[in-house]
Write a protein that holds these residues in place. Structure first.
Motif, PDB file in Angstrom:
ATOM      1  N   VAL A  63     -46.567  28.618  55.615  1.00  0.00           N
ATOM      2  CA  VAL A  63     -46.446  30.078  55.533  1.00  0.00           C
ATOM      3  C   VAL A  63     -44.968  30.432  55.558  1.00  0.00           C
ATOM      4  O   VAL A  63     -44.153  29.739  56.173  1.00  0.00           O
ATOM      5  CB  VAL A  63     -47.195  30.792  56.682  1.00  0.00           C
ATOM      6  CG1 VAL A  63     -48.674  30.537  56.601  1.00  0.00           C
ATOM      7  CG2 VAL A  63     -46.671  30.369  58.031  1.00  0.00           C
ATOM      8  N   ASN A  64     -44.609  31.509  54.836  1.00  0.00           N
ATOM      9  CA  ASN A  64     -43.235  31.980  54.893  1.00  0.00           C
ATOM     10  C   ASN A  64     -43.201  33.487  54.770  1.00  0.00           C
ATOM     11  O   ASN A  64     -44.134  34.107  54.277  1.00  0.00           O
ATOM     12  CB  ASN A  64     -42.360  31.299  53.842  1.00  0.00           C
ATOM     13  CG  ASN A  64     -42.805  31.570  52.433  1.00  0.00           C
ATOM     14  OD1 ASN A  64     -43.172  32.684  52.096  1.00  0.00           O
ATOM     15  ND2 ASN A  64     -42.768  30.560  51.592  1.00  0.00           N
ATOM     16  N   THR A  65     -42.085  34.040  55.251  1.00  0.00           N
ATOM     17  CA  THR A  65     -41.906  35.483  55.195  1.00  0.00           C
ATOM     18  C   THR A  65     -40.425  35.808  55.108  1.00  0.00           C
ATOM     19  O   THR A  65     -39.587  35.036  55.587  1.00  0.00           O
ATOM     20  CB  THR A  65     -42.532  36.184  56.412  1.00  0.00           C
ATOM     21  OG1 THR A  65     -42.410  37.594  56.241  1.00  0.00           O
ATOM     22  CG2 THR A  65     -41.883  35.768  57.713  1.00  0.00           C
ATOM     23  N   THR A  66     -40.133  36.929  54.487  1.00  0.00           N
ATOM     24  CA  THR A  66     -38.769  37.446  54.454  1.00  0.00           C
ATOM     25  C   THR A  66     -38.657  38.679  55.340  1.00  0.00           C
ATOM     26  O   THR A  66     -37.618  39.329  55.368  1.00  0.00           O
ATOM     27  CB  THR A  66     -38.366  37.806  53.014  1.00  0.00           C
ATOM     28  OG1 THR A  66     -39.289  38.757  52.505  1.00  0.00           O
ATOM     29  CG2 THR A  66     -38.328  36.584  52.124  1.00  0.00           C
ATOM     30  N   ALA A  67     -39.714  39.012  56.054  1.00  0.00           N
ATOM     31  CA  ALA A  67     -39.757  40.239  56.848  1.00  0.00           C
ATOM     32  C   ALA A  67     -38.892  40.175  58.097  1.00  0.00           C
ATOM     33  O   ALA A  67     -38.556  41.207  58.656  1.00  0.00           O
ATOM     34  CB  ALA A  67     -41.196  40.550  57.247  1.00  0.00           C
ATOM     35  N   CYS A  68     -38.522  38.982  58.539  1.00  0.00           N
ATOM     36  CA  CYS A  68     -37.801  38.861  59.807  1.00  0.00           C
ATOM     37  C   CYS A  68     -36.291  38.939  59.647  1.00  0.00           C
ATOM     38  O   CYS A  68     -35.566  38.845  60.635  1.00  0.00           O
ATOM     39  CB  CYS A  68     -38.200  37.566  60.503  1.00  0.00           C
ATOM     40  SG  CYS A  68     -39.955  37.541  60.932  1.00  0.00           S
ATOM     41  N   ASP A  82     -31.473  35.052  59.747  1.00  0.00           N
ATOM     42  CA  ASP A  82     -31.563  34.255  60.967  1.00  0.00           C
ATOM     43  C   ASP A  82     -32.721  34.657  61.867  1.00  0.00           C
ATOM     44  O   ASP A  82     -32.684  34.402  63.078  1.00  0.00           O
ATOM     45  CB  ASP A  82     -30.249  34.328  61.764  1.00  0.00           C
ATOM     46  CG  ASP A  82     -29.081  33.804  60.948  1.00  0.00           C
ATOM     47  OD1 ASP A  82     -29.292  32.866  60.165  1.00  0.00           O
ATOM     48  OD2 ASP A  82     -27.980  34.353  61.092  1.00  0.00           O
ATOM     49  N   GLY A  83     -33.736  35.284  61.307  1.00  0.00           N
ATOM     50  CA  GLY A  83     -34.899  35.689  62.092  1.00  0.00           C
ATOM     51  C   GLY A  83     -35.925  34.577  62.142  1.00  0.00           C
ATOM     52  O   GLY A  83     -36.092  33.814  61.211  1.00  0.00           O
ATOM     53  N   SER A  84     -36.595  34.481  63.239  1.00  0.00           N
ATOM     54  CA  SER A  84     -37.676  33.517  63.369  1.00  0.00           C
ATOM     55  C   SER A  84     -38.929  34.302  63.733  1.00  0.00           C
ATOM     56  O   SER A  84     -38.878  35.510  63.940  1.00  0.00           O
ATOM     57  CB  SER A  84     -37.344  32.471  64.436  1.00  0.00           C
ATOM     58  OG  SER A  84     -37.150  33.096  65.684  1.00  0.00           O
ATOM     59  N   ALA A  85     -40.055  33.612  63.793  1.00  0.00           N
ATOM     60  CA  ALA A  85     -41.303  34.301  64.098  1.00  0.00           C
ATOM     61  C   ALA A  85     -42.241  33.349  64.826  1.00  0.00           C
ATOM     62  O   ALA A  85     -42.123  32.128  64.726  1.00  0.00           O
ATOM     63  CB  ALA A  85     -41.951  34.812  62.823  1.00  0.00           C
ATOM     64  N   SER A  86     -43.180  33.942  65.510  1.00  0.00           N
ATOM     65  CA  SER A  86     -44.241  33.196  66.168  1.00  0.00           C
ATOM     66  C   SER A  86     -45.509  33.436  65.371  1.00  0.00           C
ATOM     67  O   SER A  86     -45.951  34.569  65.213  1.00  0.00           O
ATOM     68  CB  SER A  86     -44.396  33.689  67.607  1.00  0.00           C
ATOM     69  OG  SER A  86     -45.510  33.062  68.201  1.00  0.00           O
ATOM     70  N   GLY A  87     -46.083  32.355  64.827  1.00  0.00           N
ATOM     71  CA  GLY A  87     -47.272  32.470  63.992  1.00  0.00           C
ATOM     72  C   GLY A  87     -48.545  32.294  64.785  1.00  0.00           C
ATOM     73  O   GLY A  87     -48.576  31.595  65.803  1.00  0.00           O
ATOM     74  N   ASP A  88     -49.605  32.932  64.315  1.00  0.00           N
ATOM     75  CA  ASP A  88     -50.899  32.851  64.980  1.00  0.00           C
ATOM     76  C   ASP A  88     -51.977  32.527  63.960  1.00  0.00           C
ATOM     77  O   ASP A  88     -52.307  33.341  63.107  1.00  0.00           O
ATOM     78  CB  ASP A  88     -51.221  34.169  65.677  1.00  0.00           C
ATOM     79  CG  ASP A  88     -52.540  34.118  66.446  1.00  0.00           C
ATOM     80  OD1 ASP A  88     -53.075  33.011  66.653  1.00  0.00           O
ATOM     81  OD2 ASP A  88     -53.034  35.203  66.816  1.00  0.00           O
ATOM     82  N   ALA A  89     -52.506  31.302  64.040  1.00  0.00           N
ATOM     83  CA  ALA A  89     -53.586  30.867  63.164  1.00  0.00           C
ATOM     84  C   ALA A  89     -54.833  30.573  63.989  1.00  0.00           C
ATOM     85  O   ALA A  89     -55.672  29.756  63.609  1.00  0.00           O
ATOM     86  CB  ALA A  89     -53.162  29.636  62.373  1.00  0.00           C
ATOM     87  N   SER A  90     -54.974  31.248  65.120  1.00  0.00           N
ATOM     88  CA  SER A  90     -56.126  30.992  65.984  1.00  0.00           C
ATOM     89  C   SER A  90     -57.428  31.482  65.365  1.00  0.00           C
ATOM     90  O   SER A  90     -58.501  31.025  65.754  1.00  0.00           O
ATOM     91  CB  SER A  90     -55.906  31.632  67.354  1.00  0.00           C
ATOM     92  OG  SER A  90     -55.696  33.023  67.219  1.00  0.00           O
ATOM     93  N   ALA A  91     -57.360  32.396  64.394  1.00  0.00           N
ATOM     94  CA  ALA A  91     -58.582  32.851  63.727  1.00  0.00           C
ATOM     95  C   ALA A  91     -59.299  31.697  63.044  1.00  0.00           C
ATOM     96  O   ALA A  91     -60.529  31.645  63.010  1.00  0.00           O
ATOM     97  CB  ALA A  91     -58.249  33.948  62.715  1.00  0.00           C
ATOM     98  N   VAL A  92     -58.533  30.749  62.501  1.00  0.00           N
ATOM     99  CA  VAL A  92     -59.120  29.596  61.839  1.00  0.00           C
ATOM    100  C   VAL A  92     -59.245  28.414  62.805  1.00  0.00           C
ATOM    101  O   VAL A  92     -59.804  27.379  62.458  1.00  0.00           O
ATOM    102  CB  VAL A  92     -58.304  29.221  60.573  1.00  0.00           C
ATOM    103  CG1 VAL A  92     -56.996  28.563  60.922  1.00  0.00           C
ATOM    104  CG2 VAL A  92     -59.089  28.349  59.628  1.00  0.00           C
TER     105      VAL A  92
END
Length: 183
Positions: free
Chosen positions: A50-55, A58-68
């Protein structure tokens, strides 16, 4: 007639304005919001990126795939400008369906911003089926019955010669019969 033409022109103008406007999802991602999921359709046990430019830079993010059932993962900045990338593995026990994958930005300027994307889990692999190329068979089939095109050119030549003699003999016999000659 003039009134019908005006209505038609107005309808075409409205329709073309709707066709030229980009879809809402594309607009949201172009403006720096959205989570791209690659591949978007997977089988259980596959690894997903997964990737994003929204952050931002030098932004990082915490991903959540617990739905799957995959839990949390980290998206880290990359060498590409303003892109954070992360990976997770879909558990082998995942059931077919569409799941929402989320990421929450942390860092410069976009702290707390949440972006989402969809992941489709399927039992059959559409990607593997499309990547498989059909290969035409080559050579001959060893059935034990024989064939005209075998590995031995001498046998092939003998078979062709036998067919030529049979064809010539049949033609000669038909020609004699047509003339009324007796054998």
């Amino acid at each position: 007639m003039r009134k019908a033409r005006l209505l038609t022109t107005a309808a075409l103008a409205v329709a073309s304005a709707g066709l030229l406007a980009p879809p809402a999802a594309a607009t949201a991602f172009a403006a720096g919001g959205g989570l791209e999921v690659h591949p978007a359709t997977v089988m259980p046990g596959s690894t997903v990126t997964v990737n994003t430019t929204a952050c931002g830079n030098d932004g990082s993010a915490s991903g959540d795939a617990s739905a799957v059932g995959a839990g949390t993962f980290t998206l880290a900045p990359t060498a590409h400008k303003e892109t954070a990338v992360g990976r997770f593995k879909v558990p082998p026990s995942a059931q077919p369906g569409t799941y929402e994958i989320a990421a929450q930005c942390s860092g410069s300027g976009a702290d707390g911003k949440q972006v989402v994307g969809d992941l489709v889990v399927t039992i059959t692999s559409t990607a593997a089926a499309s990547e498989q190329r059909q290969v035409a068979p080559k050579g001959y089939v060893k059935t034990g019955v024989g064939g005209a095109l075998g590995p031995d050119p001498v046998q092939t030549a003998a078979g062709v010669a036998a067919l030529a003699v049979a064809a010539a003999g049949g033609t000669w016999l038909l020609h004699r019969r047509a003339r009324g000659d007796r054998i």
